[in-house]
Each structure stands twice: as structure tokens, then as C-alpha cells.
Design a protein around this motif. Structure first.
Motif, PDB file in Angstrom:
ATOM      1  N   LEU A  87      13.969  13.997  -0.236  1.00 31.08           N
ATOM      2  CA  LEU A  87      14.563  13.541   1.016  1.00 31.08           C
ATOM      3  C   LEU A  87      14.535  12.025   1.140  1.00 31.08           C
ATOM      4  CD1 LEU A  87      13.204  16.207   3.521  1.00 31.08           C
ATOM      5  CD2 LEU A  87      15.607  15.809   2.976  1.00 31.08           C
ATOM      6  N   THR A  88      13.446  11.401   0.771  1.00 28.51           N
ATOM      7  CA  THR A  88      13.345   9.934   0.847  1.00 28.51           C
ATOM      8  C   THR A  88      14.372   9.270  -0.072  1.00 28.51           C
ATOM      9  OG1 THR A  88      11.537  10.049  -0.762  1.00 28.51           O
ATOM     10  CG2 THR A  88      10.940   9.788   1.558  1.00 28.51           C
ATOM     11  N   VAL A  89      14.578   9.834  -1.242  1.00 23.29           N
ATOM     12  CA  VAL A  89      15.574   9.287  -2.170  1.00 23.29           C
ATOM     13  C   VAL A  89      16.972   9.423  -1.586  1.00 23.29           C
ATOM     14  CG1 VAL A  89      16.637   9.602  -4.451  1.00 23.29           C
ATOM     15  CG2 VAL A  89      14.157   9.630  -4.224  1.00 23.29           C
ATOM     16  N   GLN A  90      17.288  10.593  -1.022  1.00 28.29           N
ATOM     17  CA  GLN A  90      18.612  10.833  -0.434  1.00 28.29           C
ATOM     18  C   GLN A  90      18.892   9.891   0.731  1.00 28.29           C
ATOM     19  OE1 GLN A  90      18.797  14.977   0.578  1.00 28.29           O
ATOM     20  NE2 GLN A  90      18.685  15.664  -1.570  1.00 28.29           N
ATOM     21  N   LYS A  91      17.902   9.721   1.627  1.00 29.61           N
ATOM     22  CA  LYS A  91      18.091   8.844   2.788  1.00 29.61           C
ATOM     23  C   LYS A  91      18.280   7.391   2.358  1.00 29.61           C
ATOM     24  CE  LYS A  91      15.695  11.626   6.243  1.00 29.61           C
ATOM     25  NZ  LYS A  91      14.504  11.740   7.115  1.00 29.61           N
ATOM     26  N   THR A  92      17.510   6.977   1.362  1.00 32.53           N
ATOM     27  CA  THR A  92      17.611   5.593   0.895  1.00 32.53           C
ATOM     28  C   THR A  92      18.970   5.324   0.268  1.00 32.53           C
ATOM     29  OG1 THR A  92      15.236   5.698   0.452  1.00 32.53           O
ATOM     30  CG2 THR A  92      16.412   3.831  -0.447  1.00 32.53           C
ATOM     31  N   GLU A  93      19.453   6.261  -0.528  1.00 36.34           N
ATOM     32  CA  GLU A  93      20.777   6.101  -1.146  1.00 36.34           C
ATOM     33  C   GLU A  93      21.880   6.067  -0.088  1.00 36.34           C
ATOM     34  OE1 GLU A  93      21.008   9.327  -3.881  1.00 36.34           O
ATOM     35  OE2 GLU A  93      20.076   8.202  -5.527  1.00 36.34           O
ATOM     36  N   ALA A  94      21.757   6.912   0.935  1.00 40.72           N
ATOM     37  CA  ALA A  94      22.759   6.937   1.999  1.00 40.72           C
ATOM     38  C   ALA A  94      22.807   5.617   2.739  1.00 40.72           C
ATOM     39  CB  ALA A  94      22.449   8.072   2.959  1.00 40.72           C
ATOM     40  N   MET A 150       0.843  -1.209   0.000  1.00 38.33           N
ATOM     41  CA  MET A 150       0.000   0.000   0.000  1.00 38.33           C
ATOM     42  C   MET A 150       0.871   1.248   0.000  1.00 38.33           C
ATOM     43  SD  MET A 150      -2.972  -0.807   2.791  1.00 38.33           S
ATOM     44  CE  MET A 150      -3.935  -2.291   2.782  1.00 38.33           C
ATOM     45  N   LEU A 151       1.946   1.209   0.767  1.00 42.07           N
ATOM     46  CA  LEU A 151       2.832   2.361   0.877  1.00 42.07           C
ATOM     47  C   LEU A 151       3.526   2.669  -0.446  1.00 42.07           C
ATOM     48  CD1 LEU A 151       4.027   4.481   2.801  1.00 42.07           C
ATOM     49  CD2 LEU A 151       5.762   2.819   3.434  1.00 42.07           C
ATOM     50  N   GLY A 171       2.600   9.045  -5.615  1.00 45.20           N
ATOM     51  CA  GLY A 171       2.101  10.415  -5.652  1.00 45.20           C
ATOM     52  C   GLY A 171       2.897  11.372  -4.800  1.00 45.20           C
ATOM     53  N   LEU A 172       4.008  10.927  -4.209  1.00 47.88           N
ATOM     54  CA  LEU A 172       4.836  11.781  -3.364  1.00 47.88           C
ATOM     55  C   LEU A 172       5.540  12.839  -4.212  1.00 47.88           C
ATOM     56  CD1 LEU A 172       5.518  11.772  -0.291  1.00 47.88           C
ATOM     57  CD2 LEU A 172       7.635  10.627  -0.893  1.00 47.88           C
ATOM     58  N   GLN A 173       5.499  14.071  -3.751  1.00 50.40           N
ATOM     59  CA  GLN A 173       6.056  15.180  -4.542  1.00 50.40           C
ATOM     60  C   GLN A 173       6.865  16.110  -3.645  1.00 50.40           C
ATOM     61  OE1 GLN A 173       2.747  17.098  -6.416  1.00 50.40           O
ATOM     62  NE2 GLN A 173       2.307  15.384  -7.790  1.00 50.40           N
ATOM     63  N   GLY A 174       7.657  16.969  -4.336  1.00 51.11           N
ATOM     64  CA  GLY A 174       8.353  18.045  -3.648  1.00 51.11           C
ATOM     65  C   GLY A 174       9.506  17.590  -2.803  1.00 51.11           C
ATOM     66  N   ASN A 175       9.680  18.281  -1.686  1.00 53.95           N
ATOM     67  CA  ASN A 175      10.825  18.058  -0.793  1.00 53.95           C
ATOM     68  C   ASN A 175      10.796  16.678  -0.167  1.00 53.95           C
ATOM     69  OD1 ASN A 175      13.145  18.672   0.566  1.00 53.95           O
ATOM     70  ND2 ASN A 175      12.139  19.827   2.198  1.00 53.95           N
ATOM     71  N   LYS A 206      15.515  -1.045  -2.500  1.00 53.59           N
ATOM     72  CA  LYS A 206      15.633  -1.106  -3.958  1.00 53.59           C
ATOM     73  C   LYS A 206      14.307  -0.774  -4.642  1.00 53.59           C
ATOM     74  CE  LYS A 206      19.371  -4.515  -4.031  1.00 53.59           C
ATOM     75  NZ  LYS A 206      19.747  -5.912  -4.327  1.00 53.59           N
ATOM     76  N   GLN A 207      13.227  -1.306  -4.090  1.00 56.30           N
ATOM     77  CA  GLN A 207      11.902  -1.049  -4.668  1.00 56.30           C
ATOM     78  C   GLN A 207      11.556   0.450  -4.612  1.00 56.30           C
ATOM     79  OE1 GLN A 207       8.974  -3.545  -2.792  1.00 56.30           O
ATOM     80  NE2 GLN A 207       9.894  -5.431  -3.567  1.00 56.30           N
ATOM     81  N   VAL A 208      11.887   1.097  -3.496  1.00 55.79           N
ATOM     82  CA  VAL A 208      11.604   2.525  -3.329  1.00 55.79           C
ATOM     83  C   VAL A 208      12.417   3.356  -4.317  1.00 55.79           C
ATOM     84  CG1 VAL A 208      11.824   4.466  -1.725  1.00 55.79           C
ATOM     85  CG2 VAL A 208      10.853   2.326  -0.928  1.00 55.79           C
ATOM     86  N   LEU A 209      13.706   3.027  -4.473  1.00 52.54           N
ATOM     87  CA  LEU A 209      14.554   3.765  -5.409  1.00 52.54           C
ATOM     88  C   LEU A 209      14.086   3.606  -6.849  1.00 52.54           C
ATOM     89  CD1 LEU A 209      18.094   3.139  -3.885  1.00 52.54           C
ATOM     90  CD2 LEU A 209      16.876   5.306  -3.985  1.00 52.54           C
ATOM     91  N   GLN A 210      13.705   2.389  -7.210  1.00 50.84           N
ATOM     92  CA  GLN A 210      13.195   2.157  -8.574  1.00 50.84           C
ATOM     93  C   GLN A 210      11.897   2.934  -8.814  1.00 50.84           C
ATOM     94  OE1 GLN A 210      12.769  -2.060  -9.021  1.00 50.84           O
ATOM     95  NE2 GLN A 210      14.998  -2.449  -9.114  1.00 50.84           N
ATOM     96  N   LEU A 211      11.080   3.060  -7.798  1.00 46.80           N
ATOM     97  CA  LEU A 211       9.788   3.762  -7.940  1.00 46.80           C
ATOM     98  C   LEU A 211       9.968   5.253  -8.049  1.00 46.80           C
ATOM     99  CD1 LEU A 211       6.622   3.333  -7.785  1.00 46.80           C
ATOM    100  CD2 LEU A 211       6.851   3.788  -5.356  1.00 46.80           C
ATOM    101  N   LEU A 212      10.882   5.806  -7.250  1.00 53.72           N
ATOM    102  CA  LEU A 212      11.001   7.269  -7.169  1.00 53.72           C
ATOM    103  C   LEU A 212      11.920   7.870  -8.246  1.00 53.72           C
ATOM    104  CD1 LEU A 212      11.227   7.736  -3.308  1.00 53.72           C
ATOM    105  CD2 LEU A 212       9.242   8.109  -4.755  1.00 53.72           C
ATOM    106  N   PHE A 213      12.794   7.074  -8.836  1.00 63.34           N
ATOM    107  CA  PHE A 213      13.635   7.604  -9.913  1.00 63.34           C
ATOM    108  C   PHE A 213      12.863   7.692 -11.228  1.00 63.34           C
ATOM    109  CE2 PHE A 213      17.574   6.783  -7.402  1.00 63.34           C
ATOM    110  CZ  PHE A 213      18.076   8.048  -7.519  1.00 63.34           C
TER     111      PHE A 213
END
Length: 246
Positions: free
Chosen positions: A209-216, A194-195, A201-205, A239-246
């Protein structure tokens, strides 16, 4: 000496000289005496009748008591003149105080009424505490448990996925989900799917931030051996989050 005899003068056709025949008072006196005698006789007869009835009632009551009749005797009225004053408890006095105060309410000012009400409340509380102590009853105040932040965040996420018409955005719930989305103990696989839909639909800052934290986190786990141990499930989620947000 010669004795003189009384001389009677008889007048023909004249009425007798006795006074009761003249006034006619003797018949009324006789009637009154007769009525008095009859009344006294009646009173005596009634008195004897009443005494006999009373004696018969007492005799029947004694017989019933002796035979063990379960029917209770009629309660006798207490003699209020000779009755001793019973000891009164403090609770009875406090219960009867408001009645006396209600009678004198018209004379008291509003400030006096307030002070009296406060005093009565204090006395009632004291009596209640005393009764509880005597009965050795411990009053346990049960405070309702508030839902945890995890529970509220998951409810927020399910409302977004199932009932989006009534769903409302809440920044605090979103922040908690982004901070704990890699924790498998708090967010199950079902809620994580679900998340992922929510993160599309996550946008903006928040997205950056979520991408930066995940990469770190990914770099820390791959760079050195001293990095904290990351489970396979956690790595897969990142990995799933990074693939979704890029």
C-alpha cells in the motif's frame, strides 16, 4: 391567823435532794454549751477572714485596672442558669448533628443510617457552595492535557530505534507514521531517518500500500499542471521511500 412556816426535815447522812446531782446531767449540758460557743466563735472568725481576703483581692484588682496593668483578670464562670441562648448558624447545627446521631446509631436501622448520611452530605455540599459564593472564589477544574497522536507516534518510533527490547508493535502508531511521513512539519528530518530504518522491516499489505500511494502521488505531481504543489523536500522523501521498498 397565824402564818405557818415551812418545816424542813434534815436527815443526817443523806444526799442533797437536787436532781442534777442525782443524775449528773448538768456537767454534760455545760460542756455542750461551751463547745457550741467555741465553734460559733471559730465560724465567725473564719467568715470575717474570708470577707477581708475577698475585699483585699477586689481592691488589688481595681488598683491594677486603674493603673493599666496588662495582666488579664481571671475569667469569671458564666452563669449557665441565666445565660441567654445564642443564635446558631446552620453550619454549627450540621457539625453537631453527627454527634447526636452517633449516640442513637444503635436504635437506627441500616436504611435509616444511609438516608441520614445522604442528607448530611447534601447539606455539607450546600454549605461549601454557599461559602464559595460568599468568598467569590471560582473553582477552576484543570483537566490534564492528553498527548497528541503525533507525539505518541514519534515516541513509538524513538522507542523502536533506541530501546527495541522494551518496544511493542502498535498498528495505530504505524498507520499514523505511514500517512504523515511526507509531512515535514509533523515529522522532522531526524525522525524521518529513523522511519526509513523502520520501513526496511515493513512487510505484507502495508508495504504494498505504501508503494502504491507513493507512486500515485509522484504521477499526480508530474502529469498535470492542476496537481497540488509538492515541495522539493516532499519529493525527495518519496523517492527515498520508493528506492528503499523496491
Amino acid at each position: 391567823r397565824q402564818r405557818r412556816e415551812p418545816q424542813h426535815h434534815h436527815v443526817t447522812g443523806a444526799a442533797p435532794s437536787s436532781p442534777w446531782h442525782v443524775t449528773g446531767a448538768l456537767p454534760d449540758v455545760l460542756l455542750a454549751a461551751r463547745d457550741f460557743q467555741t465553734n460559733t466563735r471559730r465560724i465567725h472568725s473564719l467568715f470575717h477572714k474570708m470577707t477581708k481576703e475577698k475585699k483585699s483581692k477586689l481592691a488589688t484588682r481595681k488598683v491594677k485596672l486603674s493603673t493599666g496593668d496588662p495582666q488579664p483578670a481571671a475569667p469569671e464562670k458564666p452563669d449557665t442558669t441565666r445565660q441567654k441562648r445564642k443564635k446558631r448558624t446552620r453550619s454549627q447545627d450540621t457539625e453537631e448533628k453527627p454527634m447526636d446521631e452517633c449516640e442513637g446509631e444503635e436504635e437506627l436501622s441500616p436504611e435509616a443510617k444511609r438516608t441520614l448520611e445522604r442528607k448530611l452530605k447534601k447539606e455539607r455540599k450546600k454549605e461549601e457552595k454557599k461559602m464559595l459564593r460568599e468568598a467569590s472564589v471560582e473553582v477552576k477544574v484543570e483537566t490534564p492535557q492528553k498527548p497528541s497522536a503525533c507525539q505518541l507516534a514519534l515516541e513509538y518510533l524513538t522507542a523502536w530505534s533506541k530501546n527495541r527490547k522494551e518496544w511493542k508493535f502498535q498498528k495505530t502508531r504505524q498507520k499514523w507514521l505511514l500517512q504523515h511521513m511526507y509531512d515535514c512539519d509533523q515529522i522532522s528530518d531526524k525522525h524521518f531517518t529513523m522511519l526509513l530504518g523502520y520501513l526496511e522491516g515493513l512487510q505484507g499489505n502495508a508495504r504494498e500500500l505504501t508503494v502504491q500511494k507513493t507512486e500515485a502521488l509522484m504521477k499526480e505531481s508530474e502529469s498535470t499542471d492542476d496537481a497540488p504543489d509538492i515541495s522539493v523536500d516532499k519529493m525527495e522523501r518519496m523517492k527515498q521511500v520508493l528506492q528503499l521498498l523496491f
